[in-house]
Design an enzyme around this catalytic site. Structure first.
Site, short mmCIF file in Angstrom:
data_model
loop_
_atom_site.label_atom_id
_atom_site.label_comp_id
_atom_site.label_asym_id
_atom_site.label_seq_id
_atom_site.Cartn_x
_atom_site.Cartn_y
_atom_site.Cartn_z
N GLU A 169 0.86 -1.19 0.00
CA GLU A 169 0.00 0.00 0.00
C GLU A 169 0.89 1.24 0.00
OE1 GLU A 169 -3.35 1.01 -0.20
OE2 GLU A 169 -2.26 2.90 -0.13
N ASP A 173 -6.27 2.85 -9.42
CA ASP A 173 -6.19 3.93 -10.40
C ASP A 173 -7.34 4.93 -10.37
OD1 ASP A 173 -3.86 2.72 -11.22
OD2 ASP A 173 -4.85 1.54 -12.78
N LYS A 181 -7.05 12.80 -14.29
CA LYS A 181 -6.37 13.83 -15.09
C LYS A 181 -5.19 13.21 -15.80
CE LYS A 181 -7.85 17.53 -12.12
NZ LYS A 181 -7.62 18.02 -10.78
N ASP A 239 -15.03 -0.25 -11.23
CA ASP A 239 -16.40 0.14 -11.59
C ASP A 239 -16.39 1.16 -12.74
OD1 ASP A 239 -15.39 2.28 -10.20
OD2 ASP A 239 -16.86 2.22 -8.58
C1 LIG Z 1 -9.22 3.51 -5.05
S1 LIG Z 1 -8.28 2.86 -3.76
C2 LIG Z 1 -8.97 1.21 -3.57
C3 LIG Z 1 -8.67 0.62 -2.22
C4 LIG Z 1 -9.08 -0.87 -2.08
N1 LIG Z 1 -8.33 -1.70 -3.01
C5 LIG Z 1 -10.55 -1.07 -2.28
O1 LIG Z 1 -10.93 -1.68 -3.29
O2 LIG Z 1 -11.32 -0.60 -1.43
C6 LIG Z 1 -6.68 2.50 -4.52
C7 LIG Z 1 -5.62 2.13 -3.50
O3 LIG Z 1 -4.41 1.81 -4.18
C8 LIG Z 1 -3.33 2.44 -3.50
N2 LIG Z 1 -2.23 2.62 -4.48
C9 LIG Z 1 -2.20 3.48 -5.55
N3 LIG Z 1 -1.05 3.35 -6.22
C10 LIG Z 1 -0.34 2.38 -5.59
C11 LIG Z 1 0.94 1.79 -5.82
N4 LIG Z 1 1.72 2.18 -6.84
N5 LIG Z 1 1.37 0.81 -4.98
C12 LIG Z 1 0.60 0.41 -3.92
N6 LIG Z 1 -0.63 0.95 -3.66
C13 LIG Z 1 -1.09 1.89 -4.48
C14 LIG Z 1 -3.94 3.74 -3.00
O4 LIG Z 1 -3.20 4.34 -1.97
C15 LIG Z 1 -5.31 3.25 -2.53
O5 LIG Z 1 -5.27 2.75 -1.21
#
Ligand SMILES: C[S@@+](CC[C@H](N)C(=O)[O-])C[C@H]1O[C@@H](n2cnc3c(N)ncnc32)[C@H](O)[C@@H]1O
Length: 205
Positions: free
Chosen positions: A60, A110, A114, A146
């Site tokens: 994370e 993701d 932007k 989604d």
């Molecule tokens: C939209 S959230 C979804 C969180 C969770 N997977 C859920 O479905 O509820 C995307 C998550 O991916 C993490 N994240 C984004 N880029 C990342 C990376 N390069 N490596 C690890 N985590 C990442 C973000 O911090 C965030 O917690």
């Protein structure tokens, strides 16, 4: 004024060695190992531990959530089976030993819209190639979103990696066979009645 200290400066980090075999981080290193990229608030990991005999590792990027979820796992006596590390999966995975994972989950990645943020995208060819390397033959990759356009982009990226094939006739599945474990974002999408696209692949021999 005293400079503010970062309460998450001691967020858990992966050991520095390379190659790193993450199986050895757990009390039963021979158990299957499942990875979640971007677990956020981490409920999928907790729910999955209840229904699967596997160990789980989360990567994370946000130190706050890595710290909170890793601490929560320890408080529940689950640190021998699951850990969450404050790591950017794009940098951490290349350090993993080959074929060390059984399943990889990427739930609702993701949230960047932007164009200037596109460099942050997680599901891109480099990461998918790394997933093909670190999943064992027969291992599984599960992605969900989604956002239809994102799903189509993910399908294209994975289709370009010959080591992955859809589990069924196409990669799209109605639900994941994960014993009812759901990510926080997935639960919200279901509550809000949003359609969720789920993509399920197998790592070929
Ligand atoms: C939209 S959230 C979804 C969180 C969770 N997977 C859920 O479905 O509820 C995307 C998550 O991916 C993490 N994240 C984004 N880029 C990342 C990376 N390069 N490596 C690890 N985590 C990442 C973000 O911090 C965030 O917690």
């Amino acid at each position: 004024m005293k400079p503010e200290t970062d309460p998450y400066q001691d967020a858990p980090r992966l050991p520095e060695e390379q190659p790193l075999d993450p199986r050895r981080l757990f009390s039963r290193p021979t158990a299957p190992l499942e990875l979640e990229i971007g677990p956020g608030r981490g409920w999928f990991i907790l729910e999955r531990l209840e229904v699967a005999p596997a160990n789980l590792i989360g990567l994370e990027i946000r130190r706050k959530w890595a710290t909170i979820v890793d601490r929560r796992l320890a408080e529940r006596g689950l640190a021998g089976r699951a850990r969450v590390f404050a790591e950017d999966a794009r940098w951490a995975l290349p350090r993993f030993a080959g074929a060390c994972l059984d399943v990889a989950f990427v739930h609702f990645p993701d949230p960047w819209w932007k164009k200037r943020h596109h460099k942050r995208l997680v599901v891109e060819p480099g990461l998918v190639g790394q997933l093909a390397r670190v999943l064992r033959p027969g291992g599984e990759l599960f992605l969900q979103t989604d956002v239809e356009e994102r799903a189509e982009a993910y399908e294209q990226v994975v289709a370009a990696e010959p080591r992955f094939t859809p589990v069924g006739e196409t990669a799209r599945v109605a639900d994941g066979p994960w014993g009812g474990a759901r990510s926080p974002r997935e639960r919200r999408a279901l509550t809000d009645g949003l359609p969720v696209v789920r993509l399920h692949y197998r790592r070929g021999a």
